[in-house]
Write an enzyme that holds these catalytic residues in place. Structure first.
Site, PDB file in Angstrom:
ATOM      1  N   TYR A 132       0.842  -1.201   0.000  1.00  0.00           N
ATOM      2  CA  TYR A 132       0.000   0.000   0.000  1.00  0.00           C
ATOM      3  C   TYR A 132       0.874   1.247   0.000  1.00  0.00           C
ATOM      4  O   TYR A 132       1.851   1.326   0.748  1.00  0.00           O
ATOM      5  CB  TYR A 132      -0.891   0.007   1.257  1.00  0.00           C
ATOM      6  CG  TYR A 132      -1.636   1.299   1.453  1.00  0.00           C
ATOM      7  CD1 TYR A 132      -2.948   1.433   1.020  1.00  0.00           C
ATOM      8  CD2 TYR A 132      -1.018   2.404   2.053  1.00  0.00           C
ATOM      9  CE1 TYR A 132      -3.630   2.637   1.177  1.00  0.00           C
ATOM     10  CE2 TYR A 132      -1.686   3.606   2.205  1.00  0.00           C
ATOM     11  CZ  TYR A 132      -2.991   3.713   1.765  1.00  0.00           C
ATOM     12  OH  TYR A 132      -3.656   4.904   1.917  1.00  0.00           O
TER      13      TYR A 132
ATOM     14  N   GLU B 106      -4.013   7.370  -3.579  1.00  0.00           N
ATOM     15  CA  GLU B 106      -3.759   6.091  -2.929  1.00  0.00           C
ATOM     16  C   GLU B 106      -3.587   4.991  -3.974  1.00  0.00           C
ATOM     17  O   GLU B 106      -4.314   4.950  -4.956  1.00  0.00           O
ATOM     18  CB  GLU B 106      -4.985   5.788  -2.066  1.00  0.00           C
ATOM     19  CG  GLU B 106      -4.776   4.794  -0.981  1.00  0.00           C
ATOM     20  CD  GLU B 106      -6.063   4.639  -0.171  1.00  0.00           C
ATOM     21  OE1 GLU B 106      -6.076   5.044   0.992  1.00  0.00           O
ATOM     22  OE2 GLU B 106      -7.050   4.119  -0.718  1.00  0.00           O
TER      23      GLU B 106
END
Ligand code: GDP
Ligand code: MN
Length: 396
Positions: A101, A189
């Site tokens: 991530y 993101e």
């Protein structure tokens, strides 16, 4: 304003964050056509303005044309977290070896930007933050502090990467950070950023939320055909109607229809309702000195909302006068009729005239007023709020 994955990936591509080349389609037939052009296997991904698509069955891999057709049709029939799936992204399927991530957002409490990483990607980062906060790497930056290569290297190292992984991921972190600033974003993101079997890293997903107030600095967004959306997704039908009528309006998930006397009271009223244990069905602003026509339309929005059990109104007559308010309410009652209980308080500028207008109309057609409770300055606003909450509870 949130962007779809496929829109986010266009920005990623422009900023040298590697992504797959995909196609956006709206029908199962076009999905099959796109897939045969791309080559099998493909991944079919629901394009909606929320995450968690994987878990909800919105991301599927298809190995041939028949599979694409049936899976695409299946996904197009889904509604995920309230969003009906209307678009699909078709991309070459990745053979994923590792998922991590990376994200950038604003740390509002500390007035900083923050580059966030997690060695475990593909899972909801909010869950990890709650259950295993130690796994999340945060690197704060001052608002005007530039990011350098060594920051990217530090992030990659702290995620346990080395060798070629470090060499590929470090610059992606730097580019993501710069993209965040370039776009005046609220969030960018990549979840997950993946390593495929051949050792390449690319963004398998893209989430970007832009700051609406900075959109004027970004004509490229409109040029891409991206129009302003509700913060949480597309506008609801009611929000669209309100926009056409020029009434600032947002749907909320409660059952008390908020009929405010201005944005200030709209906010205060929402607080009161929550304080006394109720839930507002909307936020609305009357938009400064509304005409009787506009007042009537505001009531139509509330009365026709099936979630609304009671309408709660207050008019502090200032620039928006009580007589105009009363005329608008009467116009609504005559033209439309009220189907729900309504509690209203009215005080301030031209209050006596307002009371007269109501009195006159009521004597002419008392039936129209059966569902309304009127209050003036003698009843504190707290009492009216509690009364609205009580009526909503009785109706449910
Ligand atoms: P989200 O659930 O809405 O965040 O959607 P994502 O785009 O992140 O997809 C969810 C998960 O599907 C990812 O974490 C991956 O594990 C998986 N996934 C997405 N694209 C591919 C792909 O091309 N191949 C494979 N094998 N898995 C994929
Ligand atoms: Mn994702």
């Amino acid at each position: 304003m949130r962007l779809y994955e496929h829109e986010g990936k266009v920005f990623f591509g422009k900023h040298k964050i590697p992504v797959s080349q995909g196609k956006v389609v709206t029908t199962a037939d076009d999905a099959a056509k796109a897939a045969s052009e791309i080559g099998f296997p493909v991944v079919i991904k629901a394009q909606i303005l929320t995450g968690g698509r994987g878990k909800a069955g919105g991301v599927k891999i298809a190995k041939n044309e028949a599979e694409v057709k049936s899976l695409a049709a299946q996904i197009l029939a889904l509604t995920i977290k309230g969003y009906p799936v209307q678009k699909l992204l078709i991309e070459p399927a990745l053979e994923i070896e590792k998922e991590i991530y990376l994200g950038v957002t604003i740390d509002r409490a500390n007035y900083k930007l923050v580059l966030i990483g997690c060695a475990e990607g593909g899972v909801e980062i909010e869950e990890t933050a709650k259950n295993a906060p130690g796994k999340i790497v945060k690197m704060p930056f001052e608002i005007d502090e530039p990011i350098y290569s060594y920051h990217g290297i530090e992030m990659a190292k702290r995620l346990g990467l080395s060798g070629n992984d470090l060499k590929e991921v470090a610059p992606i972190a730097v580019r993501l950070f710069n993209l965040f600033k370039k776009l005046d974003a609220k969030v960018v993101e990549i979840n997950p950023l993946v390593r495929t079997k051949d050792g390449k890293w690319l963004a398998a997903d893209a989430r970007i939320a832009l700051d609406d107030d900075a959109l004027f600095r970004h004509p490229e967004v409109a040029e891409m055909g991206i129009s302003v959306r509700h913060e949480e997704g597309e506008l609801t039908a009611r929000e669209k109607t309100a926009r056409e009528w020029g009434i600032p309006y947002v749907d909320l998930d409660g059952d008390i229809g908020m009929f405010p006397g201005g944005a200030g009271f709209g906010i205060l009223g929402n607080d009161f309702i929550h304080y006394y244990g109720g839930k507002p069905a909307n936020f609305m602003d009357s938009g400064g000195g509304p005409s009787p026509e506009r007042i009537a339309k505001m009531l139509v929005l509330l009365d026709e909302n099936p979630n609304v059990k009671v309408i709660f109104g207050a008019r502090f007559g200032g620039i928006s006068r009580c007589d105009d308010f009363a005329k608008g309410v009467v116009q609504f009652l005559r033209e439309h009729g009220l189907s729900k209980p309504m509690v209203v308080r009215m005080t301030g500028n031209k209050w006596e005239e307002g009371v007269k207008i109501f009195g006159q109309a009521k004597s002419e057609s008392p039936d129209l007023f059966k569902k309304i409770e009127f209050h003036g300055i003698e009843t504190p606003i707290e009492d009216i709020s509690q009364r609205a909450v009580a009526l909503a509870k009785m109706a449910s």
